[in-house]
Write a protein that holds these residues in place. Structure first.
Motif, PDB file in Angstrom:
ATOM      1  N   ARG A  62       0.834  -1.197   0.000  1.00 59.92           N
ATOM      2  CA  ARG A  62       0.000   0.000   0.000  1.00 59.92           C
ATOM      3  C   ARG A  62       0.871   1.250   0.000  1.00 59.92           C
ATOM      4  NH1 ARG A  62      -5.260  -0.603   4.025  1.00 59.92           N
ATOM      5  NH2 ARG A  62      -6.280  -2.331   2.888  1.00 59.92           N
ATOM      6  N   GLY A  63       0.379   2.295  -0.678  1.00 54.10           N
ATOM      7  CA  GLY A  63       1.105   3.554  -0.720  1.00 54.10           C
ATOM      8  C   GLY A  63       0.381   4.575  -1.577  1.00 54.10           C
ATOM      9  N   ARG A  64       0.995   5.762  -1.685  1.00 59.56           N
ATOM     10  CA  ARG A  64       0.391   6.869  -2.441  1.00 59.56           C
ATOM     11  C   ARG A  64       0.793   6.879  -3.910  1.00 59.56           C
ATOM     12  NH1 ARG A  64      -3.558   8.586   1.034  1.00 59.56           N
ATOM     13  NH2 ARG A  64      -2.717   8.737   3.151  1.00 59.56           N
ATOM     14  N   VAL A  65       1.903   6.267  -4.242  1.00 62.75           N
ATOM     15  CA  VAL A  65       2.424   6.330  -5.610  1.00 62.75           C
ATOM     16  C   VAL A  65       2.399   4.928  -6.212  1.00 62.75           C
ATOM     17  CG1 VAL A  65       4.348   7.017  -7.072  1.00 62.75           C
ATOM     18  CG2 VAL A  65       3.919   8.231  -4.912  1.00 62.75           C
ATOM     19  N   PRO A  66       1.549   4.661  -7.208  1.00 63.89           N
ATOM     20  CA  PRO A  66       1.439   3.321  -7.790  1.00 63.89           C
ATOM     21  C   PRO A  66       2.735   2.788  -8.382  1.00 63.89           C
ATOM     22  CG  PRO A  66      -0.459   4.652  -8.398  1.00 63.89           C
ATOM     23  CD  PRO A  66       0.514   5.576  -7.731  1.00 63.89           C
ATOM     24  N   SER A  67       3.535   3.682  -8.993  1.00 63.57           N
ATOM     25  CA  SER A  67       4.777   3.215  -9.612  1.00 63.57           C
ATOM     26  C   SER A  67       5.742   2.657  -8.569  1.00 63.57           C
ATOM     27  CB  SER A  67       5.444   4.355 -10.386  1.00 63.57           C
ATOM     28  OG  SER A  67       5.719   5.454  -9.514  1.00 63.57           O
ATOM     29  N   LYS A  68       5.790   3.288  -7.384  1.00 64.42           N
ATOM     30  CA  LYS A  68       6.653   2.778  -6.314  1.00 64.42           C
ATOM     31  C   LYS A  68       6.117   1.457  -5.769  1.00 64.42           C
ATOM     32  CE  LYS A  68       8.417   7.275  -4.789  1.00 64.42           C
ATOM     33  NZ  LYS A  68       8.555   8.215  -3.645  1.00 64.42           N
ATOM     34  N   LEU A  69       4.788   1.333  -5.701  1.00 65.02           N
ATOM     35  CA  LEU A  69       4.191   0.085  -5.231  1.00 65.02           C
ATOM     36  C   LEU A  69       4.537  -1.053  -6.182  1.00 65.02           C
ATOM     37  CD1 LEU A  69       0.607   1.263  -4.175  1.00 65.02           C
ATOM     38  CD2 LEU A  69       2.597   0.871  -2.725  1.00 65.02           C
ATOM     39  N   LYS A  70       4.482  -0.769  -7.464  1.00 62.64           N
ATOM     40  CA  LYS A  70       4.798  -1.809  -8.444  1.00 62.64           C
ATOM     41  C   LYS A  70       6.241  -2.274  -8.317  1.00 62.64           C
ATOM     42  CE  LYS A  70       4.608  -2.922 -13.372  1.00 62.64           C
ATOM     43  NZ  LYS A  70       5.954  -3.508 -13.368  1.00 62.64           N
ATOM     44  N   ALA A  71       7.137  -1.341  -8.049  1.00 66.00           N
ATOM     45  CA  ALA A  71       8.542  -1.708  -7.894  1.00 66.00           C
ATOM     46  C   ALA A  71       8.729  -2.636  -6.689  1.00 66.00           C
ATOM     47  CB  ALA A  71       9.396  -0.455  -7.741  1.00 66.00           C
ATOM     48  N   ASN A 100      -3.676  -6.750  -9.378  1.00 68.15           N
ATOM     49  CA  ASN A 100      -4.871  -5.991  -9.023  1.00 68.15           C
ATOM     50  C   ASN A 100      -4.466  -4.676  -8.356  1.00 68.15           C
ATOM     51  OD1 ASN A 100      -7.713  -5.536  -8.583  1.00 68.15           O
ATOM     52  ND2 ASN A 100      -7.365  -6.022  -6.433  1.00 68.15           N
ATOM     53  N   LEU A 101      -5.068  -3.555  -8.802  1.00 70.00           N
ATOM     54  CA  LEU A 101      -4.826  -2.230  -8.215  1.00 70.00           C
ATOM     55  C   LEU A 101      -6.166  -1.614  -7.819  1.00 70.00           C
ATOM     56  CD1 LEU A 101      -2.886   0.164  -7.592  1.00 70.00           C
ATOM     57  CD2 LEU A 101      -3.351   0.986  -9.919  1.00 70.00           C
ATOM     58  N   ARG A 102      -6.246  -1.146  -6.582  1.00 70.32           N
ATOM     59  CA  ARG A 102      -7.485  -0.529  -6.113  1.00 70.32           C
ATOM     60  C   ARG A 102      -7.172   0.636  -5.186  1.00 70.32           C
ATOM     61  NH1 ARG A 102      -9.815  -1.946  -1.079  1.00 70.32           N
ATOM     62  NH2 ARG A 102      -8.453  -3.245   0.227  1.00 70.32           N
ATOM     63  N   ILE A 103      -8.157   1.540  -5.037  1.00 74.71           N
ATOM     64  CA  ILE A 103      -8.037   2.675  -4.130  1.00 74.71           C
ATOM     65  C   ILE A 103      -8.641   2.298  -2.779  1.00 74.71           C
ATOM     66  CG2 ILE A 103      -8.713   5.067  -3.700  1.00 74.71           C
ATOM     67  CD1 ILE A 103      -8.735   5.524  -6.670  1.00 74.71           C
ATOM     68  N   LEU A 146      -4.942   6.655  -1.316  1.00 79.25           N
ATOM     69  CA  LEU A 146      -4.134   5.510  -0.903  1.00 79.25           C
ATOM     70  C   LEU A 146      -4.429   4.338  -1.840  1.00 79.25           C
ATOM     71  CD1 LEU A 146      -2.187   4.242   1.175  1.00 79.25           C
ATOM     72  CD2 LEU A 146      -4.212   3.580   2.501  1.00 79.25           C
ATOM     73  N   PHE A 147      -3.383   3.801  -2.460  1.00 74.96           N
ATOM     74  CA  PHE A 147      -3.530   2.695  -3.400  1.00 74.96           C
ATOM     75  C   PHE A 147      -3.081   1.387  -2.759  1.00 74.96           C
ATOM     76  CE2 PHE A 147      -2.965   6.450  -6.062  1.00 74.96           C
ATOM     77  CZ  PHE A 147      -4.005   6.312  -6.977  1.00 74.96           C
ATOM     78  N   GLU A 148      -3.661   0.298  -3.256  1.00 78.64           N
ATOM     79  CA  GLU A 148      -3.233  -1.047  -2.868  1.00 78.64           C
ATOM     80  C   GLU A 148      -2.976  -1.853  -4.131  1.00 78.64           C
ATOM     81  OE1 GLU A 148      -4.981  -3.706   0.429  1.00 78.64           O
ATOM     82  OE2 GLU A 148      -5.811  -4.551  -1.429  1.00 78.64           O
TER      83      GLU A 148
END
Length: 270
Positions: A62-71, A100-103, A146-148
């Motif tokens: 979980r985090g605010r920036v999807p690109s960092k989450l993907k990494a 899967n990506l969700r808010i 907040l993204f997951e």
């Protein structure tokens, strides 16, 4: 005399009724034998041990920036896949494409139901480094959602020992969720055919006993119908290990039973 005559009449009436009943039943029995066939059901079973296993695990960040989450998710995913390949598991037995990506809906950390300020001191109350006036106008514009991000990885095994070794490795990677172990049989169709032949033999044995009891001989089979289907629901076993245990737990797979049923019709001979 009257009483004796009535008793004799009742006895004669009972005898006539019994005779009439026999006459009504006998044609039905004769019709059943005249058909010259007998229909029975049979069942066969084969006990086997599972030889194919699969495990599904989930990596979540979980985090605010999807690109960092993907990494982060990619890094853990690569570690999981490397652990599987180091055990000799082929790439065709590894699936990692489901992402899967969700808010995530957040609840406010501070809930203010009512507040009173003097005009002269307005702006002297701060929340998160901003005055109340500034925050009320800018919070919806500046706060990022907040993204997951999660990825599911499924790994297949040919040996239960590989599953135990793999499970020991991925627990150290702090994956988010590990599903139950799915157990199947690779040559299930062949085992089902064996059970089907047993079912036919069982039906024939039943027909032979029944025809012998009826004083008839069993002839050739004239009709057979499969009552079961080779539909299979995989078995599951809980994946449980303990790092505090002095001896590493070894998984036991047990056995499964494959069952087939048939309905068969045979001719009867004199």
């Amino acid at each position: 005399m009257n009483i004796s005559f009535m008793a004799h009449s009742l006895k004669k009436l009972k005898t006539n009724c019994l005779t009439l009943t026999c006459l009504l039943i006998l044609p039905m029995q004769a019709f059943a034998f005249d058909s010259g066939e007998i229909e029975v059901t049979g069942q066969g079973s084969v006990v086997i041990t599972p030889d194919q296993f699969s495990l599904t695990l989930t990596i979540t960040e979980r985090g605010r920036v999807p690109s960092k989450l993907k990494a982060l998710v990619d890094k853990k995913s690569n570690s999981v896949i490397s652990a599987a390949k180091n055990l000799g598991i082929r790439g065709t037995n590894i699936t990692s494409a489901r992402v899967n990506l969700r808010i995530v809906e957040e609840r406010p950390s501070i809930q203010v139901q009512g507040i009173e300020l003097n005009r002269a001191r307005q702006g002297s109350v701060f929340i998160d480094g901003q005055s109340i006036n500034q925050q009320s106008s800018n919070v919806n514009d500046h706060k990022k959602p907040l993204f997951e991000l999660s990825r599911q990885i499924m790994v297949g095994f040919n040996k239960i020992d590989d599953y135990d070794s793999f499970l020991e490795q991925i627990i150290k990677l702090n994956v988010s969720h590990i599903s139950s172990l799915s157990m199947t049989v690779e040559a299930r169709g062949e085992y089902y055919q064996q059970a089907l032949l047993q079912a036919i033999s069982h039906a024939k044995q039943k027909a032979q006993r029944m025809s012998k009891q009826a004083g008839r001989n069993l002839g050739e089979i004239v009709f057979i119908k499969e009552m079961s289907s080779n539909h299979y629901s995989p078995m599951y076993a809980e994946a449980m290990m303990s790092d505090t245990s002095p001896k590493v737990h070894t998984s036991q797979v047990g056995s499964q039973t494959i069952t087939a049923r048939v309905s068969a019709k045979f001719r009867l001979k004199d």
